[in-house]
Write an enzyme that holds these catalytic residues in place. Structure first.
Site, PDB file in Angstrom:
ATOM      1  N   SER A 137       0.884  -0.980  -0.161  1.00  0.00           N
ATOM      2  CA  SER A 137       0.041  -0.315  -0.174  1.00  0.00           C
ATOM      3  C   SER A 137       0.961   0.832  -0.213  1.00  0.00           C
ATOM      4  O   SER A 137       2.261   1.257   0.591  1.00  0.00           O
ATOM      5  CB  SER A 137      -0.809   0.258   1.163  1.00  0.00           C
ATOM      6  N   TYR A 150      -2.557  -1.174  10.254  1.00  0.00           N
ATOM      7  CA  TYR A 150      -2.446  -0.813   9.185  1.00  0.00           C
ATOM      8  C   TYR A 150      -1.092  -0.553   8.769  1.00  0.00           C
ATOM      9  O   TYR A 150      -0.623  -1.683   7.706  1.00  0.00           O
ATOM     10  CB  TYR A 150      -3.895  -0.085   7.972  1.00  0.00           C
ATOM     11  N   LYS A 154       1.912  -3.282   6.527  1.00  0.00           N
ATOM     12  CA  LYS A 154       2.559  -2.581   5.503  1.00  0.00           C
ATOM     13  C   LYS A 154       3.192  -2.603   4.979  1.00  0.00           C
ATOM     14  O   LYS A 154       4.049  -2.974   4.318  1.00  0.00           O
ATOM     15  CB  LYS A 154       1.417  -2.046   4.722  1.00  0.00           C
ATOM     16  N   THR A 185     -12.022   0.054  -4.397  1.00  0.00           N
ATOM     17  CA  THR A 185     -12.090  -1.115  -3.783  1.00  0.00           C
ATOM     18  C   THR A 185     -13.666  -0.666  -3.102  1.00  0.00           C
ATOM     19  O   THR A 185     -13.539   0.402  -2.552  1.00  0.00           O
ATOM     20  CB  THR A 185     -10.653  -1.378  -3.588  1.00  0.00           C
TER      21      THR A 185
END
Length: 282
Positions: A137, A150, A154, A185
């Protein structure tokens, strides 16, 4: 299978980016092993195709990863491209993300790809060829607000992939890190791929409410086209020497360039002090 045809294995292929990656590979004439927790959902999302095999796979369960790799070899005889795509998003400020949520984020986004890759690498080593593609990401290279768990997952993926390259290159296996920006998405859809913090602290309450509202408003407005990313990955996988890193999206291009300049500025800002860390040899 033709000489040009590859066998792709794609995780998280039941929705979002995984569907588009699988469809792009099929459209290019490749065989695809599309995986997800619910193989029927994967089948429904991608559609029927003679070169498609859908397999149940929970990336947090090593046994299902090994079974999926075995099913791929049983059907197609090999695995040429692994796309570690499955993931989710535990949003929130660090203090409001429970320890259990933080560990769950790492289990899916970090240990999940490790489980799948560990199952696939023996196949690729036997072939003396293969390509491991891992979707990280923009948050894997640029820390961001409301992304403590998050981004940590990543960033961990990025370090693992950069190091994995040296492990597997001698066996003809290449690696590519893919850093998408904001693509259209379900990542920002609460309850689908996005999970809100379990804890609540007064100091963060107003910022949390505002940030969640802003991100909900962004959903469906993201500039990135997942179908174009899928097509780009097919192009990159066909190269004799795939890139070690692919920055995907105009928004993240600018961010990565800014981060690169910032790192150089920080090195230069205290160069003399850094250089003085050596033991005095006099």
């Amino acid at each position: 299978m033709t000489e040009q045809q590859q066998v792709w294995m794609v995780t998280g292929a039941g929705r979002g980016m995984g569907v588009q990656i699988a469809q792009a590979a099929l459209s290019a004439g490749h065989a695809v092993v599309a995986t997800g927790r619910d193989p029927q959902r994967v089948q429904d999302a991608i559609g029927t195709h003679r070169n498609l095999l859908t397999v149940a796979l929970d990336v947090t369960d090593p046994a299902t990863a090994e079974a999926a790799a075995a099913a791929a070899v049983d059907r197609f005889g090999r695995i040429d491209v692994l796309v570690n795509n499955a993931g989710n998003f535990y949003a929130g400020y660090f203090e409001e993300i429970s320890p259990e949520q933080f560990r769950a984020q790492m289990e899916t986004n970090f240990f999940g790809p490790l489980n799948v890759t560990r199952a696939v690498l023996p196949v690729m080593r036997r072939q003396r060829s293969g390509h491991v593609v891992t979707i990280t990401s923009a948050a894997g290279i640029i820390g961001q607000e409301f992304c403590a768990a998050y981004a940590a997952s990543k960033f961990a993926l990025e370090g693992w992939m950069e190091s994995l390259r040296y492990d597997v290159e001698p066996y003809g296996i290449s690696t590519t890190i893919v850093e998408p920006g904001f693509f259209r998405t379900e990542l920002l859809v609460e309850g689908a791929s996005s999970i809100c913090p379990e804890l609540s602290i007064d100091d963060y309450a107003e910022r949390t409410t505002q940030t969640i509202a802003a991100w909900k408003g962004m959903n469906g407005q993201q500039g990135g086209d997942p179908a174009k990313l899928g097509a780009a990955l097919v192009t990159l996988a066909a190269l004799e020497t795939p890139p070690l890193r692919f920055v995907a999206g105009a928004d993240v291009l600018a961010g990565v360039e800014q981060k690169a300049h910032l790192l150089l500025e920080q090195v230069d800002a205290h160069r003399e002090l850094s250089s003085a860390m050596s033991l005095d040899e006099s």
